[in-house]
Design a protein around this motif. Sequence first.
Motif, short mmCIF file in Angstrom:
data_model
loop_
_atom_site.label_atom_id
_atom_site.label_comp_id
_atom_site.label_asym_id
_atom_site.label_seq_id
_atom_site.Cartn_x
_atom_site.Cartn_y
_atom_site.Cartn_z
N LEU A 8 30.27 8.01 35.62
CA LEU A 8 30.49 8.05 34.92
C LEU A 8 28.65 9.41 34.75
O LEU A 8 28.59 10.16 33.86
N MET A 9 28.55 9.61 36.42
CA MET A 9 28.12 10.78 36.06
C MET A 9 28.05 11.97 35.83
O MET A 9 27.30 12.44 34.85
N LEU A 33 25.47 7.14 41.88
CA LEU A 33 25.70 8.36 40.91
C LEU A 33 24.89 8.66 39.91
O LEU A 33 24.96 10.02 38.95
N SER A 34 25.07 7.76 39.12
CA SER A 34 24.74 7.43 37.12
C SER A 34 24.08 7.49 36.51
O SER A 34 23.52 7.51 35.78
N VAL A 35 22.89 7.46 38.00
CA VAL A 35 21.85 7.20 37.25
C VAL A 35 20.99 8.62 36.67
O VAL A 35 20.53 8.14 35.46
N GLY A 36 21.73 9.75 36.98
CA GLY A 36 20.15 10.91 36.15
C GLY A 36 21.34 11.00 34.90
O GLY A 36 20.84 11.25 33.81
N ALA A 37 22.56 10.25 34.34
CA ALA A 37 23.51 10.47 33.74
C ALA A 37 22.82 9.18 32.69
O ALA A 37 22.94 9.70 31.57
N VAL A 38 22.90 8.45 33.12
CA VAL A 38 22.13 7.13 32.06
C VAL A 38 20.57 7.06 31.66
O VAL A 38 20.17 7.43 30.03
N VAL A 39 20.21 8.05 32.08
CA VAL A 39 18.18 8.91 31.68
C VAL A 39 18.83 9.44 30.72
O VAL A 39 17.78 9.08 29.41
N ALA A 40 19.74 10.23 30.56
CA ALA A 40 19.56 11.30 29.58
C ALA A 40 20.48 10.72 28.31
O ALA A 40 20.16 10.81 27.55
N TRP A 59 32.93 17.68 25.72
CA TRP A 59 34.50 17.29 25.74
C TRP A 59 35.08 17.74 27.44
O TRP A 59 35.72 16.64 27.97
N THR A 60 34.33 19.01 27.49
CA THR A 60 34.72 19.07 29.15
C THR A 60 34.40 17.72 29.88
O THR A 60 35.19 17.19 31.13
N LYS A 61 32.92 18.24 29.93
CA LYS A 61 33.12 16.69 31.11
C LYS A 61 33.84 15.42 31.22
O LYS A 61 33.75 14.67 31.21
N ILE A 62 33.38 15.21 29.34
CA ILE A 62 34.29 13.81 29.20
C ILE A 62 35.30 13.68 29.90
O ILE A 62 36.76 13.15 30.03
#
Lengths: 341, 340
Positions: free
Chosen positions: B136-137, B71-78, A317-320
Amino acid sequence: MSVLEKQRTPGSGTASGGHETRGRGRRLDRRYLPVVGTFAVLILMLATGGIRYDNFLTPAVFSNLFINNAHLIVLAVGMTFVILTGGIDLSVGSVLALSSVLTAVLLQAGVPVALVLPIAVLSGTAIGLAHGAIIHWFGVQPFVTTLAGMFFARGLCFVIAPESVPIKDPGFTAIADWTSWMGYFRTTSAVVIALVVVAIAFVLLHVTRLGRTVYAIGGGEQSALLMGLPVARTKVLAYVVSGTCGGLGGVLFAMYSRSGYALTGIGMELDAIAAAVIGGTLLTGGTGFVLGSMLGVLVLGLIQTAIQFEGTLSSWWTKIVIGALLLVFVVLQRVFTLRRR
Amino acid sequence: MRVLRHHLFWPVAALAILVTANTIVRPSFLRITVQDGHLFGAPIDILRAAAPLLLIALGMTLVVATRGIDLSVGAVVAVSGAVALQLVAGSADPGSPVTVLLACGVAVGLALVLGVWNGFLVTVVGLQPIVATLVLMTVGRGIAMLITGGFVATVSSAPYKVMGSGFWLGLPVAVWIAFGLFAVVAVLVRRTALGMLLEATGINPAASRLSGVRSRALTWIVYAVSGLLAGAAGLLISADTMAADANNAGLFIELDAILAVVIGGTALTGGKFNLLGTLAGVLVIATLERTVTVIGISPHATPLFMAIVVIAVTLLQSPRAREAFALAGWRRRATKEATG
């Protein structure tokens, strides 16, 4: 309110120029709106926290907010310099790790504290200087240069010490242990150092010629060059400042964690960037305040505190929440910059 | 001297140096053997390890061509890996191909939506790409953790695992997927006017819009494609480990991808892009990672080597160095004309 008062002092005018308060007397300058917004969010979060949880609005929480984030404040200050010139420094998290590992390893080897601290800080300075030189002389983009610097510093950490190194040096722990009570508020040496760094940066940016050049470069590098400002020197200096802040941040982190570990500070550069953005610094350069960045760090820290008070383990939740807040701020900034035209 | 100035020269040279160094240390480095009809050997391993990065770097190249960055591609991978594995694990029959296809479809679809979101922030809201994708990252890994509940979920499903460790016609399935998609995108971009329009957008968005290029729509599509490809890469990565790790899946892969793009000679300032260069860049990074283990250095030191190679290649490609090379070539020609 002292923060806001300071910002309104006449000496704090930026060199970006062009958009003064249009004869509306005492109305707040538009440039300060994002910072005021950040301050309002901080107050709002404190109020909500105070209503929602017992013991939220206590001096201990405030003290810990600064104590836990002293290193991040220093990083955000350095990042603000670089972003103001229109650049970016992705290496600060790794530089922090390198400096803290150096501190721990050198102290373990029996090097005196008086020698270790300058070496650790200067390691950051050296990397910052290398960044500035490559960016300026070879025309490589800041993003790529500092990305390479990030890998470089992180790799160096592992080469020096792959495992966590505890710090037991009595001199160093004595410095780290130093605390002072200002009324009910506990301050540590790290907090004092961080606040001094903020004060120095504030003066540098808003009073000196260097500061005006920094803003001018961010406003338009070509124009700054044509105005005869020392663009090359100032740009390199911005990276030197950021690197030095990374090195100092590493020392503060070593004081905080009493150890040096190669894996510390992963992703911390993004926290520093987020803090600067939340604090009202435009990533295009030329607009922003170092006090805003400090407020940004406090907002990030307060999110974490609130989630701890919530008592759930959900660190996600911190990240979000940080991401959502970041989005709100950048969209608001966008709206403000659109209106200005 | 003209060879020196070719855009593929430095990445290919770096690759050649790495391969040579490996072959000197371990002469069997380039040997490929056949076992049960499958090809085995270090080059095949490198190709398979490079597959997810290739997909991401491919999308990144197109984004960079429009002056952007993702920069968000790593997060999208996850997110993609977490969604697919969670769906497979939650289904009644994790081993059936239909379930796996459905899960993959949903995951890639969600990745596409995330890409569209990035594109929305960049083109409609008008945020800088680095800030827009930074959001998004940060949020993406939080979402991935919400999906997995904070645990590293391990799943066993034979058809899903095929993407990670299966073979088809002698080559790993992951390699087929990555190189197949690379070929499709390359043909789409280079055999139609699309690539030129992208470059026009990157060189001067305002001018290209005025001359009738639909810059905004193109930019939006490019972010969507980048999200889609990152989603596919997420499937490959999660199939390799068969675990949905919200924290570590694809960690820093965006930075590797940006490095691959830069090593490949595409400037982050946008405009002219170079897909073959990106391919070379991806292979350089994958070989570099392999080299460190072959030479017997602690894998922890990989970043150091990576930094040195990146700094060397970018410095050699920098405007200053190019100027110097151009000057040297001009001098040589001048002396040749004078003497001959």
